[in-house]
Design an enzyme around this catalytic site. Structure first.
Site, PDB file in Angstrom:
ATOM      1  N   ARG A  64      -0.888   9.374   1.348  1.00 50.71           N
ATOM      2  CA  ARG A  64      -2.296   9.665   1.080  1.00 50.71           C
ATOM      3  C   ARG A  64      -2.585  11.148   0.929  1.00 50.71           C
ATOM      4  NH1 ARG A  64      -5.629   5.394   4.928  1.00 50.71           N
ATOM      5  NH2 ARG A  64      -5.371   3.619   3.523  1.00 50.71           N
ATOM      6  N   GLU A 124       0.840  -1.196   0.000  1.00 50.15           N
ATOM      7  CA  GLU A 124       0.000   0.000   0.000  1.00 50.15           C
ATOM      8  C   GLU A 124       0.874   1.245   0.000  1.00 50.15           C
ATOM      9  OE1 GLU A 124      -4.027  -1.820   2.049  1.00 50.15           O
ATOM     10  OE2 GLU A 124      -2.984  -0.184   3.052  1.00 50.15           O
ATOM     11  N   HIS A 161      -9.099   9.920   2.375  1.00 52.96           N
ATOM     12  CA  HIS A 161      -8.683   8.842   1.492  1.00 52.96           C
ATOM     13  C   HIS A 161      -8.908   9.303   0.063  1.00 52.96           C
ATOM     14  CE1 HIS A 161      -8.116   4.938  -0.308  1.00 52.96           C
ATOM     15  NE2 HIS A 161      -7.791   4.427   0.865  1.00 52.96           N
ATOM     16  N   ARG A 166      -1.335   9.466   8.610  1.00 49.45           N
ATOM     17  CA  ARG A 166      -1.228   8.037   8.926  1.00 49.45           C
ATOM     18  C   ARG A 166      -0.730   7.220   7.737  1.00 49.45           C
ATOM     19  NH1 ARG A 166      -4.891   3.515   8.335  1.00 49.45           N
ATOM     20  NH2 ARG A 166      -6.341   4.920   7.289  1.00 49.45           N
ATOM     21  N   HIS A 211     -11.575   9.942   6.012  1.00 51.50           N
ATOM     22  CA  HIS A 211     -11.364   8.523   6.280  1.00 51.50           C
ATOM     23  C   HIS A 211     -10.851   8.237   7.688  1.00 51.50           C
ATOM     24  CE1 HIS A 211     -10.681   4.346   5.404  1.00 51.50           C
ATOM     25  NE2 HIS A 211      -9.374   4.448   5.550  1.00 51.50           N
TER      26      HIS A 211
END
Length: 513
Positions: free
Chosen positions: A275, A119, A234, A369, A334
């Site tokens: 992100r 990811e 997100h 994060r 998110h």
């Protein structure tokens, strides 16, 4: 049917029925514990919706040191490195613990090891999945089943905590609304595990009930919160009418999918950037009049349905075949990096009050994060929180006195304000306008009071951070400051700051057309 709570006096109370709350309760066993869930277990927990998985350095080419390095890099200078190192070091053991509880993680071709995904901003494949894109659902299934079998856990479903009773900066009880009316649970030990704040926004991947109730409870109890301005968007939520918005996990981009617009043109060089970077790129491209799509036709292509059955299902319902059609996406709220400020075992600044999971601010995530660190944090920290709760004095608390039960919270009036002021891109005037509108509601006692209070605290923290860092980006302060600093905040400080900001900005607004 009436529930007898007389025998629960003095037991620890966990507020929240997601992964963090359930795991804390299970780790406390065999000590008796009460778990409050405002809905049937799993019905409104963000953990249930988690697709990506759990990040853990279990691959042969990986290590906790590399996991920490990626976490620190994504956190944009604001991670607590000691806390992050301690947490990621325990991630492999947390994955093992979940497997022991019955979580069926996906296995590799040889069945001897877990199948690992990649990811955004991870330098290694380290995402442990279950049923492809159904990791959260599988973890919750196993935790709920185990909790229901555990004799030391009293599950009070459809019980909503409305206020904490505090005397001399120490917890004395919980005021809750149950199916038969208000109840007081006398306890000197409370764990808040209520999840995030996405329900405060119009576009979110979180259930609508996740609007920061735990943060309101803690703030009204006098606890310090921290880094509230850092709200992660997100970049690839499904662009459709459903709320909460279905998520398209980053693992799809890890498998080679790319972002394109309506012309078929790719507008990013690196879809696996952190992100915040991807979310801003998508947001700006949409602001220029484009639509954005996740193109999965080549990769993973024909394997999409087998790899991502949950996503494939909702795409089919929308008339989209991911192997043949680009999938429309847009950024959506998110995850909340900020929360109740806690120490290394989850203790807040109020005696007898702990926090675990997304409601806490441990220092792991910093300003942004790293993907799939959230489930991992909840499972790892639950053990330390449980050990700390078990070792604390089990005083009786307070069970008598009049019950002043606040109304059921309704964040609907707050959502448009925060969506406009605290989006992917922010500016001073929009936040000041939001604060002016939120302040009277936050000071009141209506159904919107708690959501407005949490929104106001986020807006104050965002207004005061005059820089861009991680998920917090200001058009009027687009560069980061040389040094990163956390932003602790109490309710009294936030109310005072909001009054000052509203007053200071009023002359500026009066001369504008």
């Amino acid at each position: 049917m009436s529930i007898d709570i007389s025998g629960l006096t003095g037991q620890p109370v966990i507020i929240g029925g997601g992964a963090a709350g359930l795991m804390t309760a299970l780790q406390l066993a065999p000590e008796p514990v009460v778990l409050l869930s405002k809905s049937p277990l799993g019905a409104e927990a963000s953990s249930m919706w988690a697709q990506g998985g759990l990040a853990a350095a279990v691959g042969k080419d990986d290590s906790p040191a590399l996991h920490l390095q990626d976490t620190i890099a994504a956190g944009a200078g604001l991670c607590d490195e000691a806390a992050a190192a301690r947490i990621v070091r325990e991630a492999p053991a947390a994955a093992d613990r979940l497997a022991q509880l019955g979580v069926a993680f996906d296995r590799g071709a040889d069945e001897g090891s877990w199948r690992l995904g990649l990811e955004a901003a991870h330098s290694r494949k380290r995402i442990v999945h279950a049923t492809g894109d159904g990791t959260g659902r599988e973890i919750m299934r196993a935790l709920i089943a185990t909790a229901r079998r555990c004799p030391s856990i009293t599950l009070l479903e459809r019980f909503e905590a409305r206020r904490l009773i505090v005397e001399d900066n120490a917890i004395r009880g919980v005021i809750a609304a149950g199916p038969d009316g208000p109840v007081i649970l006398a306890t000197a030990r409370v764990v808040i595990a209520t999840g995030g704040i996405g329900g405060l926004f119009l576009d979110s991947t979180n259930p609508a009930g996740c609007f920061g109730q735990g943060l309101a409870l803690a703030a009204r109890a006098g606890a310090a919160l921290s880094d509230l301005e850092f709200v992660q968007f997100h970049p690839t939520a499904f662009d459709g009418p459903s709320r909460p918005m279905p998520l398209l996990t980053e693992a799809i981009r890890g498998d080679g999918a790319i972002l394109i617009d309506e012309t078929g043109s790719r507008f990013m060089e690196d879809e696996l950037a952190p992100r915040d970077v991807v979310a801003r790129a998508v947001w700006r491209h949409r602001a220029q009049g484009h639509r954005v799509f996740l193109d999965t036709r080549m990769k993973p292509g024909k394997d999409f349905a087998a790899r991502y059955p949950v996503i494939s299902s909702f795409c089919r319902m929308a008339g989209i075949d991911p192997a043949a059609d680009p999938i429309p996406v847009r950024p959506a709220v998110h995850y909340h990096m900020g929360g109740i400020a806690v120490d290394h075992v989850g203790r807040s600044s109020v005696e007898g009050l702990w926090a675990c999971g997304e409601a806490s601010r441990t220092g792991l995530h910093g300003a942004n994060r790293l993907a799939s660190n959230s489930l991992m944090e909840a499972i790892v920290c639950a053990q330390w929180v449980a050990e700390s709760v078990a070792g604390a004095p089990g005083r009786t608390g307070k069970s008598s006195g009049a019950v002043a039960l606040p109304p059921t919270s309704d964040p609907s009036a707050v959502r448009p304000l925060l969506s406009k002021a605290l989006g992917v891109l922010r500016d001073r005037q929009s936040m000041a306008d939001a604060l002016r509108n939120l302040l009277p509601t936050a000071k009141g006692s209506s159904a919107a009071a708690d959501p407005a209070l949490v929104g106001l605290m986020i807006a104050v923290a965002a207004y005061n951070r005059q820089e861009s860092r991680g998920a917090h980006f200001r058009n009027d302060f687009p560069e980061p400051l040389p040094a990163a600093e956390s932003s602790p905040l109490t309710l009294s400080q936030a109310l005072g700051a909001a009054r000052d900001i509203a007053e200071a900005e009023r002359p500026l607004r009066s001369v504008l057309p």
